[in-house]
Design a protein around this motif. Structure first.
Motif, PDB file in Angstrom:
ATOM      1  N   LEU A  31      72.393  46.846  16.736  1.00 56.17           N
ATOM      2  CA  LEU A  31      71.127  46.915  17.459  1.00 56.17           C
ATOM      3  C   LEU A  31      70.048  46.218  16.642  1.00 56.17           C
ATOM      4  O   LEU A  31      70.059  46.283  15.413  1.00 56.17           O
ATOM      5  N   PHE A  33      65.837  45.994  16.193  1.00 56.93           N
ATOM      6  CA  PHE A  33      64.617  46.729  16.509  1.00 56.93           C
ATOM      7  C   PHE A  33      63.404  45.857  16.262  1.00 56.93           C
ATOM      8  O   PHE A  33      63.335  45.129  15.269  1.00 56.93           O
ATOM      9  N   TYR A  47      59.869  52.655  22.881  1.00 58.65           N
ATOM     10  CA  TYR A  47      61.063  52.019  22.333  1.00 58.65           C
ATOM     11  C   TYR A  47      62.079  53.071  21.900  1.00 58.65           C
ATOM     12  O   TYR A  47      63.279  52.936  22.144  1.00 58.65           O
ATOM     13  N   ALA A  48      61.587  54.127  21.249  1.00 58.20           N
ATOM     14  CA  ALA A  48      62.477  55.191  20.773  1.00 58.20           C
ATOM     15  C   ALA A  48      63.182  55.873  21.943  1.00 58.20           C
ATOM     16  O   ALA A  48      64.379  56.167  21.866  1.00 58.20           O
ATOM     17  N   VAL A  51      65.938  53.513  23.230  1.00 56.67           N
ATOM     18  CA  VAL A  51      67.095  53.481  22.334  1.00 56.67           C
ATOM     19  C   VAL A  51      67.884  54.774  22.449  1.00 56.67           C
ATOM     20  O   VAL A  51      69.118  54.758  22.533  1.00 56.67           O
TER      21      VAL A  51
END
Length: 60
Positions: A31, A33, A47-48, A51
């Motif tokens: 992944l 980030f 974003y968290a 994911v």
């Protein structure tokens, strides 16, 4: 392919060198980030959540 990804290991500009097996595998299984000083806490939270949702779908 994003510049700096694991798949770009062994590649320089538009000239492709022999693809390294570990770099290729990492590029297909890792992944990336987003990291930038202008990301707000609200954006980081979004974003968290994205994911976490993806991890749950992949693992459960």
């Amino acid at each position: 392919m994003p510049l700096g990804s694991s798949q770009s290991v062994g590649r320089f500009g538009d000239v492709a060198a022999e693809r390294l097996p570990v770099g290729g595998e990492l590029g297909e299984t890792s992944l990336m980030f987003l990291l930038h000083p202008t990301i707000t806490p609200e954006q980081m939270s979004g974003y968290a959540e994205a994911v976490w949702s993806m991890v749950l779908r992949a693992c459960c």
